[in-house]
Design a protein around this motif. Sequence first.
Motif, mmCIF file in Angstrom:
data_model
loop_
_atom_site.group_PDB
_atom_site.id
_atom_site.type_symbol
_atom_site.label_atom_id
_atom_site.label_comp_id
_atom_site.label_asym_id
_atom_site.label_seq_id
_atom_site.Cartn_x
_atom_site.Cartn_y
_atom_site.Cartn_z
ATOM 1 N N PHE A 48 24.666 76.896 24.854
ATOM 2 C CA PHE A 48 23.334 76.428 24.457
ATOM 3 C C PHE A 48 22.808 75.323 25.366
ATOM 4 N N THR A 49 23.681 74.397 25.780
ATOM 5 C CA THR A 49 23.195 73.301 26.634
ATOM 6 C C THR A 49 22.712 73.854 27.975
ATOM 7 N N GLU A 53 28.077 81.935 34.289
ATOM 8 C CA GLU A 53 28.779 81.991 32.999
ATOM 9 C C GLU A 53 30.085 82.780 33.122
ATOM 10 N N ALA A 54 31.172 82.215 32.579
ATOM 11 C CA ALA A 54 32.482 82.859 32.649
ATOM 12 C C ALA A 54 32.574 84.096 31.746
ATOM 13 N N PRO A 65 27.687 83.426 24.533
ATOM 14 C CA PRO A 65 28.655 84.310 23.884
ATOM 15 C C PRO A 65 28.752 84.034 22.382
ATOM 16 N N ILE A 88 33.504 79.578 37.319
ATOM 17 C CA ILE A 88 33.541 78.725 38.510
ATOM 18 C C ILE A 88 34.963 78.177 38.634
ATOM 19 N N GLY A 123 30.760 73.039 27.946
ATOM 20 C CA GLY A 123 31.304 72.645 26.655
ATOM 21 C C GLY A 123 31.743 71.186 26.647
ATOM 22 N N PRO A 162 31.506 74.850 15.730
ATOM 23 C CA PRO A 162 31.077 74.207 16.978
ATOM 24 C C PRO A 162 30.502 72.826 16.655
ATOM 25 N N PRO A 163 30.765 71.836 17.487
ATOM 26 C CA PRO A 163 30.248 70.496 17.191
ATOM 27 C C PRO A 163 28.735 70.441 17.373
ATOM 28 N N VAL A 222 18.645 76.941 16.492
ATOM 29 C CA VAL A 222 17.414 77.214 17.245
ATOM 30 C C VAL A 222 17.570 76.577 18.619
HETATM 31 P P1 NAD Z 1 29.516 75.759 24.728
HETATM 32 O O1 NAD Z 1 30.974 75.681 24.533
HETATM 33 O O2 NAD Z 1 28.661 76.246 23.638
HETATM 34 O O3 NAD Z 1 29.202 76.645 26.031
HETATM 35 C C1 NAD Z 1 29.903 76.499 27.236
HETATM 36 C C2 NAD Z 1 29.807 77.778 28.060
HETATM 37 O O4 NAD Z 1 30.430 77.567 29.333
HETATM 38 C C3 NAD Z 1 30.527 78.959 27.410
HETATM 39 O O5 NAD Z 1 29.640 80.037 27.337
HETATM 40 C C4 NAD Z 1 31.707 79.214 28.348
HETATM 41 O O6 NAD Z 1 32.064 80.584 28.413
HETATM 42 C C5 NAD Z 1 31.172 78.721 29.683
HETATM 43 N N1 NAD Z 1 32.207 78.342 30.650
HETATM 44 C C6 NAD Z 1 33.395 77.722 30.411
HETATM 45 N N2 NAD Z 1 34.068 77.518 31.562
HETATM 46 C C7 NAD Z 1 33.311 78.009 32.564
HETATM 47 C C8 NAD Z 1 33.468 78.074 33.975
HETATM 48 N N3 NAD Z 1 34.547 77.605 34.602
HETATM 49 N N4 NAD Z 1 32.492 78.660 34.702
HETATM 50 C C9 NAD Z 1 31.375 79.158 34.107
HETATM 51 N N5 NAD Z 1 31.179 79.119 32.764
HETATM 52 C C10 NAD Z 1 32.118 78.537 32.000
HETATM 53 O O7 NAD Z 1 29.081 74.265 25.157
HETATM 54 P P2 NAD Z 1 27.678 73.550 25.306
HETATM 55 O O8 NAD Z 1 26.610 74.506 25.665
HETATM 56 O O9 NAD Z 1 27.939 72.402 26.205
HETATM 57 O O10 NAD Z 1 27.390 73.008 23.859
HETATM 58 C C11 NAD Z 1 28.203 71.994 23.267
HETATM 59 C C12 NAD Z 1 27.996 71.982 21.772
HETATM 60 O O11 NAD Z 1 26.662 71.570 21.460
HETATM 61 C C13 NAD Z 1 28.188 73.353 21.126
HETATM 62 O O12 NAD Z 1 28.815 73.186 19.897
HETATM 63 C C14 NAD Z 1 26.778 73.854 20.931
HETATM 64 O O13 NAD Z 1 26.667 74.727 19.812
HETATM 65 C C15 NAD Z 1 26.006 72.576 20.697
HETATM 66 N N6 NAD Z 1 24.610 72.738 21.163
HETATM 67 C C16 NAD Z 1 23.715 73.296 20.294
HETATM 68 C C17 NAD Z 1 22.420 73.527 20.721
HETATM 69 C C18 NAD Z 1 21.409 74.124 19.765
HETATM 70 O O14 NAD Z 1 21.742 74.367 18.620
HETATM 71 N N7 NAD Z 1 20.184 74.376 20.203
HETATM 72 C C19 NAD Z 1 22.039 73.172 22.025
HETATM 73 C C20 NAD Z 1 22.982 72.618 22.882
HETATM 74 C C21 NAD Z 1 24.274 72.421 22.439
#
Ligand code: NAD
Length: 401
Positions: A166-167, A199-200, A206, A233, A259, A311-312, A349
């Motif tokens: 999401f970020t 994306e991995a 996912p 990566i 993440g 998820p946090p 959202v």
């Molecule tokens: P995430 O864990 O949700 O996503 C990280 C993504 O990076 C995953 O899809 C993973 O497969 C990918 N990844 C991991 N290693 C990789 C690599 N070496 N190379 C390429 N891709 C790789 O983490 P986030 O997006 O940082 O979010 C952190 C938390 O904050 C989550 O709990 C998320 O739900 C929350 N968040 C929520 C929202 C929203 O609700 N709108 C928005 C941002 C974040």
Amino acid sequence: NRKPKIVILGAGYGGIMTASRLQKSGAYQDAEITLVNKHNYHYQTTWLHEPAAGTLHHDRTRMRIDSVIDTNKIHFVKESVVEIKKDEKKVILSNGELEYDYLVVGLGSEPETFGIPGVEEHAFSIRSVNSVRLIREHIEYMFASYNNSEEKHDDALTFIVAGAGFTGIEFVGELSERVPELCEEYDIPREKVKIYSVEAAPTALPGFDEELVTYAMNLLESRGVEFLISTPIQEVKADGVILNDGSEIKSRTIVWTTGVRGNSILDKSGFETMRGRIKVEKDLRAPGHDDIFVIGDCALIINEEINRPYPPTAQIAIQQAYTCANNLKALLAGKEKLEEFKPAIKGTVASLGGKEAIGLVGDKKLFGASASAMKKVIDNKYLYQLGGMPLVLKKGKFNIF
Ligand code: NAD
Ligand code: FAD
């Protein structure tokens, strides 16, 4: 007959809402309450992708702590926390220390690097006001520098976002809106600029609803974002990234969003953690530590329906603050039975830049303008919970339609 000391670490969603609840319920009459935070302001982590891309000024995402907390009732200490000495019931700060009877840990998260070489040294991260204004300035500098060298370096106009969670997706959404403006401002043809979302996993976002993911990817592609899916990566270098097949993309801007893990202060303080987070009891206390509550991104709670951690999110951090404040009140009143935390997940959202977003609220899917309006309603609701209508009017988002 001294009053018990409650110390709250971190003034993010979890920490500041706990302080606010304790203030509103009058708990400060029965306890000496202290809130500790690195900065004299509270910022909204969930908005940071916008100032990172430069689509919103960072001051819109933050507010002075003394504008939302009455610091005559809740003491405020602007310091960095260094370590928790749980056996001595005290907290070491960069200058000084604090004793506590009850501690609330709300120190948030840190980027997860998975130990991938070069991330710490060469990648940017979206984690604080300081970190995102650096990203915004750096991106602008890349545009400004491009036409100043004889030999045009295309890697200056290649932007890599690692991780399409999401970020990553929210940031790419903002960046894809900002790039055309920067191209215009710095006299650069749009086709010179490349934005990669790497994306991995075999898909962006996912685990999220497939139809919504497809909508998001199509929209971002239409704005020129290139997705590299199933592409972990492997290394980050000063001049680019190395992918899983050994190939390299040259870039001077890598934003790392793969993440998060809990604040490293927890590991340093000798707590047992999983990805830096403490698996808390149902009443939000750390196992074996009846005087320590852990909330927000520092806490790990299990979704029993699927037997996996939630998820946090800010949504959970805010809800935990209510339970945590109730439980502190109960302890002050000498009660032994504490409230159990049960998250009430309303949905997810995610913004995609401009008036675009996707969302799943209950089992209702939202696309485009209606999702974007919902996102602003969620943002405004939080401001209302923290500071009532005056704060919504001062900091809220209103350009809904
Ligand atoms: P995430 O864990 O949700 O996503 C990280 C993504 O990076 C995953 O899809 C993973 O497969 C990918 N990844 C991991 N290693 C990789 C690599 N070496 N190379 C390429 N891709 C790789 O983490 P986030 O997006 O940082 O979010 C952190 C938390 O904050 C989550 O709990 C998320 O739900 C929350 N968040 C929520 C929202 C929203 O609700 N709108 C928005 C941002 C974040
Ligand atoms: P935070 O809100 O991050 O606050 C931690 C606080 O601790 C900060 O104020 C920090 O300054 C302070 N601090 C840290 N270290 C120290 C120290 N050593 N000493 C003193 N103070 C310290 N979640 C959602 O539910 N919905 C969303 O739409 C959403 N969007 C997001 C978008 C982005 C771009 C990002 C990055 C995250 C998003 N999240 C979203 C996740 C959400 O932001 C976090 O889950 C939430 O911020 C966690 O709250 P917290 O109180 O644990 O930590």
